[in-house]
Write an enzyme that holds these catalytic residues in place. Structure first.
Site, PDB file in Angstrom:
ATOM      1  N   GLY A 269     -63.274 -39.809  11.411  1.00  0.00           N
ATOM      2  CA  GLY A 269     -63.584 -39.306  12.737  1.00  0.00           C
ATOM      3  C   GLY A 269     -63.562 -37.788  12.735  1.00  0.00           C
TER       4      GLY A 269
ATOM      5  N   ASP B  24     -58.919 -39.012   2.461  1.00  0.00           N
ATOM      6  CA  ASP B  24     -57.619 -38.612   3.003  1.00  0.00           C
ATOM      7  C   ASP B  24     -57.218 -37.343   2.292  1.00  0.00           C
ATOM      8  OD1 ASP B  24     -55.578 -39.616   4.995  1.00  0.00           O
ATOM      9  OD2 ASP B  24     -54.322 -38.990   3.328  1.00  0.00           O
ATOM     10  N   SER B  25     -56.894 -36.337   3.069  1.00  0.00           N
ATOM     11  CA  SER B  25     -56.689 -35.026   2.478  1.00  0.00           C
ATOM     12  C   SER B  25     -55.600 -34.274   3.216  1.00  0.00           C
ATOM     13  CB  SER B  25     -58.007 -34.251   2.514  1.00  0.00           C
ATOM     14  OG  SER B  25     -58.640 -34.371   3.776  1.00  0.00           O
TER      15      SER B  25
HETATM   16  P1  ITT Z   1     -59.915 -39.045   9.381  1.00  0.00           P
HETATM   17  O1  ITT Z   1     -58.614 -39.731   9.037  1.00  0.00           O
HETATM   18  O2  ITT Z   1     -60.596 -39.659  10.553  1.00  0.00           O
HETATM   19  O3  ITT Z   1     -60.815 -38.899   8.184  1.00  0.00           O
HETATM   20  P2  ITT Z   1     -58.232 -36.730   9.825  1.00  0.00           P
HETATM   21  O4  ITT Z   1     -58.505 -35.316  10.212  1.00  0.00           O
HETATM   22  O5  ITT Z   1     -57.176 -37.467  10.607  1.00  0.00           O
HETATM   23  O6  ITT Z   1     -59.608 -37.535   9.843  1.00  0.00           O
HETATM   24  P3  ITT Z   1     -56.594 -36.788   7.402  1.00  0.00           P
HETATM   25  O7  ITT Z   1     -55.589 -37.744   7.916  1.00  0.00           O
HETATM   26  O8  ITT Z   1     -57.102 -36.962   6.000  1.00  0.00           O
HETATM   27  O9  ITT Z   1     -57.907 -36.782   8.295  1.00  0.00           O
HETATM   28  O10 ITT Z   1     -56.025 -35.326   7.585  1.00  0.00           O
HETATM   29  C1  ITT Z   1     -56.564 -34.271   6.866  1.00  0.00           C
HETATM   30  C2  ITT Z   1     -56.129 -32.964   7.480  1.00  0.00           C
HETATM   31  O11 ITT Z   1     -55.893 -32.039   6.411  1.00  0.00           O
HETATM   32  C3  ITT Z   1     -57.258 -32.358   8.302  1.00  0.00           C
HETATM   33  O12 ITT Z   1     -57.181 -32.767   9.654  1.00  0.00           O
HETATM   34  C4  ITT Z   1     -57.009 -30.877   8.088  1.00  0.00           C
HETATM   35  O13 ITT Z   1     -55.998 -30.443   8.940  1.00  0.00           O
HETATM   36  C5  ITT Z   1     -56.473 -30.801   6.673  1.00  0.00           C
HETATM   37  N1  ITT Z   1     -57.586 -30.550   5.736  1.00  0.00           N
HETATM   38  C6  ITT Z   1     -58.143 -31.438   4.874  1.00  0.00           C
HETATM   39  N2  ITT Z   1     -59.173 -30.879   4.215  1.00  0.00           N
HETATM   40  C7  ITT Z   1     -59.281 -29.624   4.684  1.00  0.00           C
HETATM   41  C8  ITT Z   1     -60.162 -28.572   4.411  1.00  0.00           C
HETATM   42  O14 ITT Z   1     -61.175 -28.704   3.570  1.00  0.00           O
HETATM   43  N3  ITT Z   1     -59.990 -27.419   5.070  1.00  0.00           N
HETATM   44  C9  ITT Z   1     -58.992 -27.275   5.956  1.00  0.00           C
HETATM   45  N4  ITT Z   1     -58.121 -28.223   6.282  1.00  0.00           N
HETATM   46  C10 ITT Z   1     -58.260 -29.407   5.653  1.00  0.00           C
END
Ligand code: ITT
Length: 200
Positions: A9, A71-72
């Site tokens: 999302g 997941d990141s």
């Molecule tokens: P979905 O689970 O729906 O994919 P989410 O934003 O909740 O979306 P995550 O649980 O994987 O996803 O959280 C990842 C967070 O890590 C994301 O919201 C950012 O705050 C941070 N993040 C990940 N990749 C990033 C990037 O390339 N640049 C900056 N922040 C990042």
């Protein structure tokens, strides 16, 4: 043209996924594109990989299709790896990144460069309709900056300083970021895995 659902999302991620794999004969559909944005996904894994699998599996079981998920998060060494898998939920899901970023900067006040090390981690999972899953991981090393800088990217990009570039990932162009980022590396690996499977 092959369509692959991505169980996310997060529009920032989705834009990057599209940019990184564009031209490879695939189009990507987000949860919103598929009207699946209200499906409840319980991210109760203890690692990036586990959470990526949970997201991909939930949507694959529901649709009967192959699904990718990302997941990141940001691991800050001085904060014992926090916010890590809780990066999106850190200080509350609805808290602005201006507040989250400035909070991290304040926790590192007075901390010298060599102790400001951090990394972005990205696990990409692919869930197949037959129950199998594959995961890959990409990482980019950097340091927490002293102030927010740059307007590109999303999330923690304005405080993630990359020494090789002398700027934050929010100051890189999208093309530059995608070439070196955790997500770029993980998606390149996933593309190779999907090639081995004969899917792309
Ligand atoms: P979905 O689970 O729906 O994919 P989410 O934003 O909740 O979306 P995550 O649980 O994987 O996803 O959280 C990842 C967070 O890590 C994301 O919201 C950012 O705050 C941070 N993040 C990940 N990749 C990033 C990037 O390339 N640049 C900056 N922040 C990042």
């Amino acid at each position: 043209m092959k369509k692959i659902i991505v169980a996310t999302g997060n529009e920032g991620k989705m834009d990057e996924i599209r940019q990184i794999l564009q031209g490879e004969g695939i189009t990507f559909a987000s949860l919103k594109d598929e009207n699946l944005q209200d499906v409840e996904i319980v991210e109760d894994g203890t690692t990036f990989e586990e959470n990526a699998i949970i997201k991909a599996r939930t949507i694959s079981d529901l649709t009967g299709q192959m699904v990718l998920a990302d997941d990141s998060g940001l691991e800050v060494d001085y904060l014992n790896g926090e916010p890590g898998i809780y990066s999106a939920r850190y200080l509350g899901e609805d808290t602005s990144y201006r507040i989250k970023n400035n909070h991290i900067i304040s926790l590192l006040e007075g901390v010298p460069d060599e102790q400001r090390t951090a990394r972005f981690v990205c696990a990409i999972a692919c869930a197949f309709p037959d129950g199998r899953t594959i995961t890959v991981r990409g990482v980019i090393e950097g340091r927490i900056g002293y102030e927010e800088k740059g307007e590109n990217g999303f999330g923690y990009d304005p405080i993630f300083y990359v020494p090789e570039f002398g700027c934050t990932t929010a100051e890189l162009t999208p093309e530059q970021k995608n070439k070196v980022s955790h997500r770029g590396k993980a998606l390149t690996k996933m593309y190779q895995e999907l090639q081995k499977e004969g899917i792309v």
